[in-house]
Enzyme design. Structure first.
Site, PDB file in Angstrom:
ATOM      1  N   SER A 277       0.985  -1.089  -0.005  1.00 58.52           N
ATOM      2  CA  SER A 277      -0.114   0.350   0.441  1.00 58.52           C
ATOM      3  C   SER A 277       1.108   1.055   0.126  1.00 58.52           C
ATOM      4  O   SER A 277       1.843   1.423  -0.500  1.00 58.52           O
ATOM      5  CB  SER A 277      -0.405   0.135   1.012  1.00 58.52           C
ATOM      6  OG  SER A 277      -1.665   1.305   1.175  1.00 58.52           O
TER       7      SER A 277
ATOM      8  N   ASP B 135      -9.300  -5.150  -4.883  1.00 55.62           N
ATOM      9  CA  ASP B 135      -8.520  -4.026  -3.772  1.00 55.62           C
ATOM     10  C   ASP B 135      -9.768  -2.347  -4.006  1.00 55.62           C
ATOM     11  O   ASP B 135      -9.937  -1.846  -5.699  1.00 55.62           O
ATOM     12  CB  ASP B 135      -7.559  -3.325  -4.344  1.00 55.62           C
ATOM     13  CG  ASP B 135      -6.606  -2.730  -3.489  1.00 55.62           C
ATOM     14  OD1 ASP B 135      -7.050  -1.722  -2.929  1.00 55.62           O
ATOM     15  OD2 ASP B 135      -4.965  -3.130  -3.384  1.00 55.62           O
TER      16      ASP B 135
ATOM     17  N   HIS C 151      -8.160  -5.087  -0.223  1.00 52.11           N
ATOM     18  CA  HIS C 151      -6.990  -3.983   0.188  1.00 52.11           C
ATOM     19  C   HIS C 151      -5.938  -5.451   0.732  1.00 52.11           C
ATOM     20  O   HIS C 151      -5.233  -5.020   0.738  1.00 52.11           O
ATOM     21  CB  HIS C 151      -7.263  -2.836   0.197  1.00 52.11           C
ATOM     22  CG  HIS C 151      -6.052  -2.083  -0.297  1.00 52.11           C
ATOM     23  ND1 HIS C 151      -5.242  -1.863  -0.457  1.00 52.11           N
ATOM     24  CD2 HIS C 151      -5.208  -1.367   1.251  1.00 52.11           C
ATOM     25  CE1 HIS C 151      -3.979  -0.367  -0.442  1.00 52.11           C
ATOM     26  NE2 HIS C 151      -4.250  -0.619   0.949  1.00 52.11           N
TER      27      HIS C 151
END
Lengths: 401, 401
Positions: free
Chosen positions: A181, A345, A378
């Site tokens: 991320s 995601d 995610h």
């Protein structure tokens, strides 16, 4: 059934609050110590100077004599440098990527020296296991917390703090840089800014720039903080911090980082309290609401609202290389790239990741893509990273230039 | 290029603020009038009574003698009964589904009498073209606005207000009921609650119940209002309303109802002001942020914060039929269903819509599905409905039972 759901909800709340609470079979074995280092005068990309930029870091494994066995792990928005191992034998959970970092694991600490660094403006500014410098830190010039006078930082600034640590340790090259991320943004940035010092790049659940959609969501993430009267324009260190606003902000992040398959499967339309029908009162909540409230509040205790806003800004400002054109940084990446992501995601959608991959590949840089499977969206980039274990191991063996 | 982008952004802001601002080639021709009706004592599903439930409504076309040519249009979260036509010849835009409602259009007003009704607790409580009853309305018993003493309503309550109007008009059956988003929930509810009075159901961009994910997002949509100190627990009618919180709430709805393909395509990483780099200050915004801010604030002017929270609650509480089991209401739908949706919908994802369709079909009820194509996500159910025009026309001709 409700009792079982309650148990699941409680354990899930812990996961939500930070990252995985599952203890894999074999954790990184030696106990881990949070260390710190100081950059005496850190000059930001915007030209401002932070005297005494002190940050925490952790390391797993041993640095070899040639100092060429280093893998840098860069952390996500709400994370820190605790990527693997335990601080004490009775820690409830190890670092977030313990499933892939350790003796004999894909990132094998028998061979590699793995370093992770707390970012500046780290969210967990009030956590005992985070060492960071940001708005909540005392400004040596005034003797008071910086507050919103702290300079705006970029992902490139984060990279520069990591480079400063490597310079202090005499480390010239990275065998690999890997992060999830916001950590993936730092990985791209390393590859774009220091192509001669990075041999492999492993971005996980992230793409090469913040697009309009991400910019807008980051704005929305921070909105509850700005609305909390205790935020007071960022000047709250002498008074009551904007905990409610921060908790609401963390709630949004928590939900956004998940996937409906998970929330619907675990919570459905269950009530927070079997005796309190949500139809009867605005105070009566569905379980998913109560779990998110709890997760946000728990996490807010050790977090700092201004740090949240600085992190959101750094993410909004990101495009690989931070140069004159949007794509140049991706073209500048020469090291082979192993890109790990999931199509579920909601923060970095599959299309954005694939576009990033295509741009990096366009000038001949090798790019492999691994798609994670799961129901967590995610967050599978943290929880399900072991699925990519074999690909990571092979890439670290052979993928380098 | 920036100038062009600015123009696009400005026109897009208008769209964002409510719904389509495009004027199709031929709008509903006769001018439209907002009418009102009153239910003298409306008893909610929860057993409370609202004296004087007054609501607005509009009609297009003419009621035939048999009173069997009626199509009811139920509106979305931020919408109202202005589904087609113009109030005056120089109106900037017609009603939101003008592309399919009018003389010779798929919902042909030469043949059908099309009715639309403002819901109770309508978001646009302070709009001159909305007539509603809710927390902002004076409670006849106290002479003061109801505030949070107004009873919690469900989607079924909305349906009951519409049924009351039909009863007043002597209308026994509906040729069809059709609505988008929250309007689709009302359409499902009509089909489930009054199977003998509904001949066709056309739910657009919606599914048969609020799942955990939607429940959680509705909580997050409302959070900025609760954080605004001017909200004051819902007691603000004598003072300053929580406009900032309401504007932030409307921002979230606006973004959530779109799709990244749109935001990235239109705004990219453009700055709100060419001279103000977002890297230099927290006050300097990206264009997408400024556009969302503007849309939220513009819309907040005519909206009511408590009404927003009541609408969010009604949506959270929704499952078709509101009965003893989650799916029974869908089984109770006997009328043929034409389900229109888009797979790019972030609020009612394709999987939820398909599951709803499968449940309705499972006992033999005919279900057709039309997938809209577009870049606007959820909002394509309003903006791109004309794509389903032929399917709607055919369904209204032949689809009935």
């Amino acid at each position: 059934m409700l009792a079982r759901a309650a148990l699941m909800a409680a354990s899930t709340a812990a996961i939500l609050a930070v990252a995985p609470a599952f203890a894999p079979a074999s954790a990184y074995d030696p106990l881990v110590e949070k260390q710190s280092f100081t950059i005496p005068a850190f000059t930001t990309q915007s030209g401002e100077t932070v005297k005494e930029m002190t940050l925490g870091w952790e390391a797993y494994g041993a640095l070899n004599e040639a100092k060429d066995n280093v893998i840098l792990i860069t952390h996500y928005f709400s994370g820190n440098s605790h990527a693997a191992g335990r601080y004490s034998a009775d820690d409830a959970a190890p670092g977030y990527w313990d499933s892939i970092i350790g003796s004999g694991k894909p990132i094998d600490t028998d061979r590699f020296y793995v370093i992770a660094v707390d970012t500046p403006v780290n969210l967990g500014a009030h956590s005992p296991t985070v060492i960071t410098t940001g708005p909540a830190t005392e400004n040596p010039d005034t003797g008071k917390p910086w507050g919103m006078d702290f300079p705006i930082l970029t992902i490139r600034d984060f990279v520069e703090t990591q480079k400063a640590l490597l310079d202090q340790l005499g480390i010239e090259t990275l065998h690999a840089v890997m992060g999830a991320s916001m950590g993936s943004l730092q990985a791209y940035e390393w590859g774009a800014s220091y192509p001669d010092r990075v041999e492999r790049v492993i971005p996980v659940i992230g793409s090469g720039w913040a697009d309009a959609d991400l910019i807008a969501w980051l704005n929305i993430w921070g909105a509850p903080i700005r609305l909390d009267p205790n935020w007071n324009g960022g000047d709250y260190y002498d008074g009551t911090p904007p905990t409610r606003g921060l908790a609401e902000a963390l709630k949004i992040v928590t939900l956004h980082a998940q996937h409906p398959e998970w929330s619907n499967g675990v919570f459905g339309r269950a009530w927070a309290d079997e005796a309190k029908d949500p139809a009867d009162s605005f105070q009566n909540l569905f379980r998913i609401e109560a779990v998110l409230d709890g997760a946000g509040l728990a996490r807010a205790e050790t977090s700092d609202a201004n740090h949240f806003l600085y992190l959101a800004k750094a993410n909004q400002l990101f495009y690989a290389g931070h140069g004159d054109s949007l794509y140049q940084g991706l073209f500048d990446i020469d090291a082979p790239v192993l890109l790990i992501h999931t199509n579920e995601d909601l923060i970095f959608p599959g299309d954005a990741v694939r576009e990033t991959a295509a741009l990096i590949k366009s000038d001949g840089t090798p790019v492999q893509i691994v798609e994670l499977q799961g129901t967590r969206g995610h967050l599978d980039g943290v929880l399900s990273i072991a699925q990519a274990g074999d690909a990571i191991r092979a890439f670290l063996e052979e993928g380098g230039e």
